[in-house]
Design an enzyme around this catalytic site. Structure first.
Site, PDB file in Angstrom:
ATOM      1  N   GLU A 259     118.724 -31.914  41.294  1.00  0.00           N
ATOM      2  CA  GLU A 259     117.986 -32.866  40.478  1.00  0.00           C
ATOM      3  C   GLU A 259     116.627 -33.251  41.037  1.00  0.00           C
ATOM      4  OE1 GLU A 259     120.853 -35.431  43.067  1.00  0.00           O
ATOM      5  OE2 GLU A 259     120.851 -33.463  42.090  1.00  0.00           O
ATOM      6  N   GLU A 291     121.626 -32.825  34.998  1.00  0.00           N
ATOM      7  CA  GLU A 291     120.474 -32.947  35.899  1.00  0.00           C
ATOM      8  C   GLU A 291     119.425 -33.895  35.339  1.00  0.00           C
ATOM      9  OE1 GLU A 291     120.768 -31.784  38.862  1.00  0.00           O
ATOM     10  OE2 GLU A 291     122.646 -30.821  38.302  1.00  0.00           O
ATOM     11  N   GLU A 313     126.432 -38.719  41.304  1.00  0.00           N
ATOM     12  CA  GLU A 313     127.144 -37.601  40.691  1.00  0.00           C
ATOM     13  C   GLU A 313     128.105 -38.025  39.584  1.00  0.00           C
ATOM     14  OE1 GLU A 313     125.986 -34.878  41.023  1.00  0.00           O
ATOM     15  OE2 GLU A 313     124.850 -35.075  42.873  1.00  0.00           O
TER      16      GLU A 313
END
Length: 826
Positions: A259, A291, A313
């Site tokens: 990312e 992302e 995440e």
């Protein structure tokens, strides 16, 4: 390499305020190293000592406030900065750094198709010091100004918009405040597709040899990107915080994607050279959505320390699936999540290495790196899905937007996030966080139905500690359509129950967690299990079927359902299945776990024959051409399980499966790999196929095939390449490992089982975490399900001192091996 501890990071963050990095990289100095000059401007809040991290090949000079420091004081990866005075400082470091072939730091790759070279950075979690000197921790955010010298024909990409200054020099626009691990550079003769959306430059980039394949999918990729971008702006009050959005598909990338703000890097397998299923396209779209979510969760607001990696995440995982469902043509994404990602979380959460979604004891970066697993991604996303069910989406989004407003371009903790949620609800989110984010393990819910005639009640036995709000599906047999089930109603039940739940007439099937809105294993009452056995494929909704298949999978792994019973269910119901994610997920578990590990060697031929017959049924069913994705899955799995070479060898010779599909490069390499396992091909045929497909993927396919040949010399060459020469890149190491161990060749490779532990420990120590992970994941002798393999592994853990990354993989592999041994017991 010295790892950074949390205590050290906290002390350094109290001492320093880092303002700006000015970085010059020279990528024209040769094939082995590149030049790196860094100027760091920072303030010491008080007098004190600290250090900066870097891992150079050669450290040429260091100056602090214009005064030279001795380069020889560099100790491993730490350069001491003693005796800092309170106030502003400027540190200047000039060094040569090494290129990587393991996907860490500055990775260098030469495309075998055309000889072109490409470079890209992967600086997570502490690999920035492989590229430039830095105070390498997430809560010391700074502005980054980057200048790169590259060959004249190259393009340089970075976090900000780049400008070519002439003579191969490129300058990137300064970033906003970002963490060191998010800095990104990608350099090479990229093929690019550019557009603009909402006034922002968008770009897609790949190797030139992949240009036709990227161009073929560019409209789809850009449409998904734009749809997600627009949907996030409907959800989030804070606008996209960077000056451009580039997506670069890069070679030999270890993760799915990274990312980096403004420059997301993806593994370039997502540029499809061969036919793929719609579910695989959906997976690619999900990664794009995941992302992009990180631009807010992780980049705009960043964790303070690595114990809160779930704040990155879990949120990106949840938002990726949810946003894809809401904004794109992929409206069934939660089915794929349920059958693939959630299983990853359940498995990880039942191993000795399990940890809370938000662990409290992450003492250093080496420990933190081990937490990037099914718990931080899939379990965390499942917990958030349950939170939204419990809290309501309106309050959930309000809390998120408060979180962004309070902490943008800064850092935050779990406590900060919970406080932001609490500002918008009367519910006790702090207690929810304690129950869901600070605990380990998987709950199990088991139904008990009591009553008679038309008056039944449900009591749910709850093994575990978390509260759940679950939907209970009541399904009746469809009298007008034999084998089909109809939904009578879904009832919401809070667990733990306070009183039994009235049901009325007993349903043919009672399914706990229908809709898959919580994270738990579920069991069936006896009557419902009989309905599952006879009518699973008659359930009307694919997500419901995913919950049932997951329950069967869990029961096999827990020793409550015979592996052969799972195969019988697959044989009976998969030929009627229409959802591609379910077909792929069930076949993958049935072949790679049930047939290869859970049944005994004596039972394996029958198991493989069952799966081959199932695949033949699917191939016959799809002869009309209406279901190309389903046919492709069946063909792939038929190849993988072929016990005899004749059929697939004929496919290879003809270049097609009768009735389609034609054998594209992916299918040709799959067939050749299986022929290698069966001893029905040789080195010359592999070399000829590589000449036909000299791409990077072809090179990996050839390595996989050569390692799979049932020949003692071929096995020794493959083993030497993996564990002795250190010349294989991360992808070639993985391909060789994937070919090496084959259940059909157990006797041939038996002597390598004890060798694995000693050699894996050594290669992990020499080559670092990425290769350690690959060795533990792909080079482990997973087929060798016997007590001796377990004993050797336990001895290795106790006496051989494997690196943390390898240790974690071995712990997980050995626990899976123990489970397989338990499942095999009658």
């Amino acid at each position: 390499m010295s790892v950074l501890t949390r205590d050290e990071a906290q002390s350094r963050a109290k001492l320093l305020d880092v303002h700006r990095y000015t970085i010059e990289l020279d990528l024209t100095t040769g094939d082995e190293t590149f030049g790196s000059t860094t100027v760091i401007r920072f303030t010491a809040r008080s007098a004190g000592d600290t250090f900066v991290e870097l891992r150079p090949m050669a450290l040429h000079s260091v100056t602090l406030d214009g005064e030279p420091l001795d380069p020889d004081t560099l100790d491993d990866n730490r350069l001491p900065l003693p005796g800092l005075t309170a106030g502003d400082h400027e540190l200047r470091v000039r060094a040569d750094m090494c290129y990587s072939t393991t996907g860490e730091g500055m990775h260098r790759f030469t495309d075998p198709t055309d000889g072109e070279t490409y470079l890209y950075t992967q600086l997570f979690m502490n690999d920035v010091q492989r590229v430039f000197a830095a105070f390498d921790q997430p809560d010391l955010k700074a502005v980054f100004e980057l200048t790169v010298k590259a060959p004249e024909t190259w393009t340089v990409l970075a976090n900000g918009i780049t400008e070519h200054l002439g003579d191969g020099r490129w300058q990137a626009a300064p970033t906003p405040l970002v963490s060191t691990y998010l800095v990104a550079v990608a350099a090479g003769p990229w093929h690019s597709v550019r557009t603009e959306h909402q006034g922002l430059p968008f770009g897609l980039h790949c190797r030139r040899s992949l240009a036709p394949h990227l161009d073929a999918d560019a409209d789809e990729l850009l449409e998904i990107t734009k749809q997600c971008y627009d949907r996030y702006h409907e959800k989030f009050e804070e606008p996209y915080p960077f000056d451009s959005y580039d997506q670069a598909f890069v070679p030999e990338f270890n993760a799915g994607a990274m990312e980096n703000p403004g420059l997301v890097t993806f593994r370039d397998e997502f540029v499809y050279r061969s036919a793929v299923t719609d579910t695989e396209r959906q997976t690619r779209a999900m990664v794009i959505a995941h992302e992009m979510a990180h631009m807010w969760f992780g980049d705009l607001v960043t964790l303070q320390w690595w114990d809160d990696i779930w704040l990155n995440e879990s949120f990106a995982e949840y938002m990726g699936y949810q946003t894809l469902t809401e904004a794109t043509r992929y409206t069934d994404t939660w089915t794929d999540f349920g059958v693939v990602r959630k299983a990853w979380g359940y498995d990880a959460d039942q191993r000795p290495s399990t940890h809370p979604v938000a662990p409290e004891n992450v003492d250093d970066t080496a420990s933190a790196l081990l937490n990037f697993d099914g718990i931080s991604y899939a379990k965390g996303a499942s917990a958030l899905r349950q939170l939204v069910t419990w809290l309501g989406e309106k309050d959930f989004l309000a809390g998120i937007n408060t979180h962004f407003a309070r902490h943008k371009f800064a850092n935050a903790t779990l406590a900060d996030f919970i406080d932001s949620l609490a500002a918008h609800t009367d519910r006790d989110v702090h207690a929810w966080a304690d129950a869901w984010l600070r605990t380990t393990g998987v709950d199990t819910l088991t139904p008990t139905l009591t009553g008679s005639n038309g008056d039944h009640t449900l009591t749910v036995d709850h093994h575990g500690s978390r509260p759940h709000r679950v939907a209970v599906g009541l399904y009746d047999l469809d009298l007008a359509d034999e084998g089909s089930l109809t939904l009578r109603e879904r009832i919401e039940v809070d667990i733990p129950q306070h009183t039994p739940q009235p049901l009325g007439k007993r349903p043919a099937l009672l399914l706990l967690n229908d809709g898959d809105l919580t994270y738990t294993k579920v069991r069936f009452d006896p009557a419902s299990f009989e309905t599952v056995r006879t009518s699973l494929s008659g359930l009307p909704d694919p997500l419901t079927r995913a919950v049932v298949w997951n329950a069967l999978r869990d029961a096999v792994r827990d020793g409550d359902l015979a592996p052969t019973a799972y195969l019988e269910a697959a044989r009976a119901h998969l030929p009627k299945e229409t959802d591609l994610a379910l077909v792929e997920g069930v076949l993958a578990f049935a072949s790679r776990q049930v047939a290869d590990r859970y049944v005994t060697p004596e039972q394996r031929p029958a198991a493989v024959a069952t799966l081959s017959a199932l695949c033949r049924d699917l191939i016959r069913r799809t002869e009309d051409g209406d279901h190309p994705g389903l046919r492709l899955i069946a063909v792939r799995h038929f190849i993988e399980g072929a016990a005899h070479p004749d059929t697939i060898a004929a496919w290879l010779a003809d270049g097609t499966v009768p009735g389609g599909p034609e054998l594209d490069p992916d299918l040709r390499w799959r067939v050749l790999a299986r022929l290698a396992v069966l001893g029905a091909t040789d080195d010359s045929a592999i070399a000829a196929e590589l000449e036909r497909d000299p791409s990077a993927t072809g090179r990996e396919g050839a390595a996989r095939c050569r390692a799979a040949l049932p020949d003692a010399d071929a096995k020794e060459r493959a083993w030497t390449a993996m564990f002795s020469t250190d010349s294989l890149s991360n992808y070639l190491f993985t391909a060789t490992a994937q070919g090496f161990w084959q259940p059909e060749q157990a006797d041939l490779v038996a002597a390598y089982v004890p060798r694995f532990y000693e050699d894996a420990v050594a290669v992990a120590a020499r080559r670092g975490p990425a290769i350690a992970d690959a060795a533990g994941r792909f080079a482990f002798p997973a087929h060798a399900v016997d007590p001796d393999t377990l004993r050797l592994g336990e001895h290795c853990l106790t006496h051989a001192d494997p690196t943390p990354a390898l240790r974690r993989k071995l712990i997980d592999q050995l626990d899976d091996l123990s489970r397989a041994l338990r499942v095999r017991k009658p």
